[in-house]
Design a protein around this motif. Sequence first.
Motif, PDB file in Angstrom:
ATOM      1  N   TYR A  41       3.123 -17.870 -67.486  1.00  0.00           N
ATOM      2  CA  TYR A  41       4.358 -18.184 -67.874  1.00  0.00           C
ATOM      3  C   TYR A  41       4.536 -17.809 -69.145  1.00  0.00           C
ATOM      4  CZ  TYR A  41       5.945 -20.973 -63.582  1.00  0.00           C
ATOM      5  OH  TYR A  41       6.206 -21.077 -62.324  1.00  0.00           O
ATOM      6  N   ASP A  61       9.533 -16.591 -61.144  1.00  0.00           N
ATOM      7  CA  ASP A  61       9.397 -17.931 -61.320  1.00  0.00           C
ATOM      8  C   ASP A  61      10.154 -18.626 -62.717  1.00  0.00           C
ATOM      9  OD1 ASP A  61       8.072 -18.404 -58.899  1.00  0.00           O
ATOM     10  OD2 ASP A  61       6.128 -17.925 -59.854  1.00  0.00           O
ATOM     11  N   ASP A  63      11.335 -22.345 -64.758  1.00  0.00           N
ATOM     12  CA  ASP A  63      11.031 -23.658 -64.743  1.00  0.00           C
ATOM     13  C   ASP A  63      11.134 -24.432 -63.592  1.00  0.00           C
ATOM     14  OD1 ASP A  63      10.178 -23.574 -67.381  1.00  0.00           O
ATOM     15  OD2 ASP A  63      12.049 -24.035 -68.210  1.00  0.00           O
ATOM     16  N   SER A  66      12.790 -20.477 -58.059  1.00  0.00           N
ATOM     17  CA  SER A  66      12.122 -19.088 -58.042  1.00  0.00           C
ATOM     18  C   SER A  66      13.203 -18.101 -57.366  1.00  0.00           C
ATOM     19  CB  SER A  66      10.834 -19.045 -57.064  1.00  0.00           C
ATOM     20  OG  SER A  66       9.814 -20.037 -57.871  1.00  0.00           O
ATOM     21  N   THR A  82      11.401 -19.865 -70.198  1.00  0.00           N
ATOM     22  CA  THR A  82      10.267 -19.850 -69.679  1.00  0.00           C
ATOM     23  C   THR A  82      10.075 -19.184 -68.256  1.00  0.00           C
ATOM     24  OG1 THR A  82       9.453 -21.438 -71.069  1.00  0.00           O
ATOM     25  CG2 THR A  82       8.240 -20.997 -69.374  1.00  0.00           C
ATOM     26  N   HIS A  83       9.345 -18.093 -67.979  1.00  0.00           N
ATOM     27  CA  HIS A  83       9.462 -17.468 -66.846  1.00  0.00           C
ATOM     28  C   HIS A  83       8.136 -16.621 -66.529  1.00  0.00           C
ATOM     29  CE1 HIS A  83      10.386 -14.397 -69.825  1.00  0.00           C
ATOM     30  NE2 HIS A  83       9.956 -13.638 -69.043  1.00  0.00           N
ATOM     31  N   ARG A  84       7.906 -16.252 -65.240  1.00  0.00           N
ATOM     32  CA  ARG A  84       6.692 -15.728 -64.759  1.00  0.00           C
ATOM     33  C   ARG A  84       7.005 -14.771 -63.516  1.00  0.00           C
ATOM     34  NH1 ARG A  84       1.961 -18.929 -61.621  1.00  0.00           N
ATOM     35  NH2 ARG A  84       3.516 -19.255 -59.804  1.00  0.00           N
TER      36      ARG A  84
END
Length: 116
Positions: A41, A61, A63, A66, A82-84
């Motif tokens: 993240y 993804d 917070d 998804s 915030t992401h991944r």
Amino acid sequence: MHPINLAAKLAQFDSHWDPHVIADYNDNEVMVVKFQGAFPYHLHEDTDDFFLVLDGEMVMDLDTTSHTVKAGELFIVPKGVTHRPRAEHECKVLLIEPAGEPNTGDPATAAAKPRI
């Protein structure tokens, strides 16, 4: 000025989470990268994050949610979010970021971006 074959560029490396610069566009770098597994993240304070899935499927993804992103689809993460990205199987992606933007949002943990 010449055409750039994305498949040929992607064939030049096997690593994951290792973006390679293939062109410059205004003050941006155009990159190709292969995803597999989950990236940490992170966020980019001053720039949006652009992902175009070329082959395979990834999940972005955020917070609280998804999103599945399939080949031929793009996803833009607004700055400060915030992401991944993650992918169960290898996924090939085109990225566009301002030149010099660290892929983790933090120069201390960012991957190098070799030119191919």
